[in-house]
Design an enzyme around this catalytic site. Structure first.
Site, PDB file in Angstrom:
ATOM      1  N   LEU A 200       0.839  -1.192   0.000  1.00  0.00           N
ATOM      2  CA  LEU A 200       0.000   0.000   0.000  1.00  0.00           C
ATOM      3  C   LEU A 200       0.878   1.247   0.000  1.00  0.00           C
ATOM      4  O   LEU A 200       1.893   1.281   0.698  1.00  0.00           O
ATOM      5  CB  LEU A 200      -0.926   0.002   1.225  1.00  0.00           C
ATOM      6  CG  LEU A 200      -2.018  -1.057   1.230  1.00  0.00           C
ATOM      7  CD1 LEU A 200      -2.736  -1.032   2.570  1.00  0.00           C
ATOM      8  CD2 LEU A 200      -2.999  -0.851   0.114  1.00  0.00           C
ATOM      9  N   GLU A 230      -9.036   7.353   9.377  1.00  0.00           N
ATOM     10  CA  GLU A 230      -8.472   7.556   8.048  1.00  0.00           C
ATOM     11  C   GLU A 230      -7.835   6.240   7.607  1.00  0.00           C
ATOM     12  O   GLU A 230      -6.861   5.778   8.192  1.00  0.00           O
ATOM     13  CB  GLU A 230      -7.433   8.676   8.070  1.00  0.00           C
ATOM     14  CG  GLU A 230      -6.991   9.130   6.691  1.00  0.00           C
ATOM     15  CD  GLU A 230      -6.063  10.324   6.751  1.00  0.00           C
ATOM     16  OE1 GLU A 230      -5.624  10.773   5.680  1.00  0.00           O
ATOM     17  OE2 GLU A 230      -5.765  10.796   7.869  1.00  0.00           O
ATOM     18  N   LEU A 231      -8.375   5.619   6.586  1.00  0.00           N
ATOM     19  CA  LEU A 231      -8.025   4.253   6.198  1.00  0.00           C
ATOM     20  C   LEU A 231      -6.529   4.086   5.957  1.00  0.00           C
ATOM     21  O   LEU A 231      -5.924   4.801   5.153  1.00  0.00           O
ATOM     22  CB  LEU A 231      -8.806   3.859   4.935  1.00  0.00           C
ATOM     23  CG  LEU A 231      -8.594   2.426   4.431  1.00  0.00           C
ATOM     24  CD1 LEU A 231      -9.053   1.415   5.471  1.00  0.00           C
ATOM     25  CD2 LEU A 231      -9.306   2.216   3.102  1.00  0.00           C
ATOM     26  N   ASP A 232      -5.920   3.127   6.679  1.00  0.00           N
ATOM     27  CA  ASP A 232      -4.512   2.745   6.516  1.00  0.00           C
ATOM     28  C   ASP A 232      -3.542   3.902   6.719  1.00  0.00           C
ATOM     29  O   ASP A 232      -2.435   3.899   6.165  1.00  0.00           O
ATOM     30  CB  ASP A 232      -4.280   2.122   5.128  1.00  0.00           C
ATOM     31  CG  ASP A 232      -4.938   0.759   4.985  1.00  0.00           C
ATOM     32  OD1 ASP A 232      -5.092   0.075   6.008  1.00  0.00           O
ATOM     33  OD2 ASP A 232      -5.302   0.397   3.858  1.00  0.00           O
ATOM     34  N   GLN A 233      -3.938   4.881   7.525  1.00  0.00           N
ATOM     35  CA  GLN A 233      -3.080   6.038   7.783  1.00  0.00           C
ATOM     36  C   GLN A 233      -2.717   6.175   9.260  1.00  0.00           C
ATOM     37  O   GLN A 233      -2.153   7.184   9.670  1.00  0.00           O
ATOM     38  CB  GLN A 233      -3.766   7.323   7.301  1.00  0.00           C
ATOM     39  CG  GLN A 233      -4.044   7.373   5.812  1.00  0.00           C
ATOM     40  CD  GLN A 233      -2.777   7.302   4.983  1.00  0.00           C
ATOM     41  OE1 GLN A 233      -1.831   8.036   5.222  1.00  0.00           O
ATOM     42  NE2 GLN A 233      -2.748   6.407   3.997  1.00  0.00           N
TER      43      GLN A 233
END
Length: 288
Positions: A200, A230-233
């Site tokens: 990612l 916050e997705l994948d943050q």
């Protein structure tokens, strides 16, 4: 629980860096009769930056003295330096719930390490959106429950999962292939750890190892991080990589990638359980 464990505590501190912090903390513990067994510290700048400390210490009759210790430290040390801090007792075993879908490598690594005493926690239950891993989980003597999730029932499903997971100190996404709702995540701030491939954001979506193969990658890896809205943050806890070459097949990439994933996730969970992580904004300080 042995007497050493019963009398062991950990103190995590974050504040503006100023002269005298180490002396103030160590002097406080000395006058309480405590013995410091480990002390780690980090400052972002030589002068005037952010300061982080992890102290592990032994103190007789710690259980009965905890409240007095908290109040005295807050008044005599923490307020003076405007500290953000927390004190945890090693004897207060953390409770962990796990979410998983169908892929078992990350889950089984956690269950195996826990069974061998490598993860200091109580795994209370495993919840999945599929039945596939029930036998594998129940063979470890851990409750397994299924909560189906689809695009039409997400609010109800995550309300049910939240209800089932109440009482846990940490949730672990061991390759749980669903996106948590913002409402759910907001109820578990910095209490959910996720693992995913380090591809990612280059290789998002389905079958990342096939995408990586088609791009001819030379490194594969994994990232463990706290989950935020916050997705994948979320703040990264641990990462690792392995070098690969042009002659690796998709299956070889997947096998090696899953080995990295299982170890990265296990390390991240262990460090959380051992109070080695301080979250500072979008980053973490990890005392190893």
């Amino acid at each position: 629980m042995n007497m050493t464990t019963a009398n062991t505590a950990r103190l995590l501190i974050t504040c503006e860096d100023k002269p005298g912090i180490v002396q103030a903390v160590s002097s406080f513990l000395y006058h309480q009769g405590a013995n410091i067994t480990a002390l780690d510290q980090y400052a972002t700048e030589a002068q005037g930056g952010r300061y982080f400390m992890r102290v592990e210490f032994e103190l007789e009759h710690l259980q009965s003295r905890k409240e007095s210790l908290l109040q005295t430290f807050a008044a005599n040390v923490a307020e003076r330096y405007a500290m953000q801090w927390r004190l945890t007792l090693v004897s207060d075993i953390k409770k962990v719930g796990i979410l998983v879908s169908k892929v078992d490598h990350a889950l089984l690594e956690l269950l195996w390490r826990h069974a061998r005493g490598g993860l200091p926690c109580e795994i209370t239950k495993v919840i999945s959106n599929h039945e596939d891993l029930r036998e594998s989980v129940e063979n470890f003597g851990i409750p397994f429950e299924v909560v189906p999730v689809n695009k039409d029932n997400k609010a109800e499903a995550y309300a049910k999962i939240d209800e089932l997971m109440q009482g846990n100190d940490l949730l672990v996404l061991a390759r749980y292939m669903q996106i948590l709702t913002e409402d759910f995540v907001s109820k578990w701030p910095m209490q959910v750890i996720n693992i995913h491939h380090s591809f990612l954001p280059a290789f998002v979506g389905a079958n990342p190892y096939k995408q990586a193969y088609e791009k001819g990658v030379k490194l594969i890896g994994a990232t463990a991080h706290y989950v935020t809205t916050e997705l994948d943050q979320g703040p990264i806890i641990e990462q690792d990589v392995e070098r690969v070459s042009h002659d690796f097949t998709v299956e070889q990439l997947r096998d090696l990638g899953q080995d990295v994933e299982r170890n990265v996730l296990a390390r991240a969970v262990k460090w959380h359980l051992e109070d080695r992580i301080i979250v500072d904004g979008h980053k973490t300080v990890v005392f190893q």
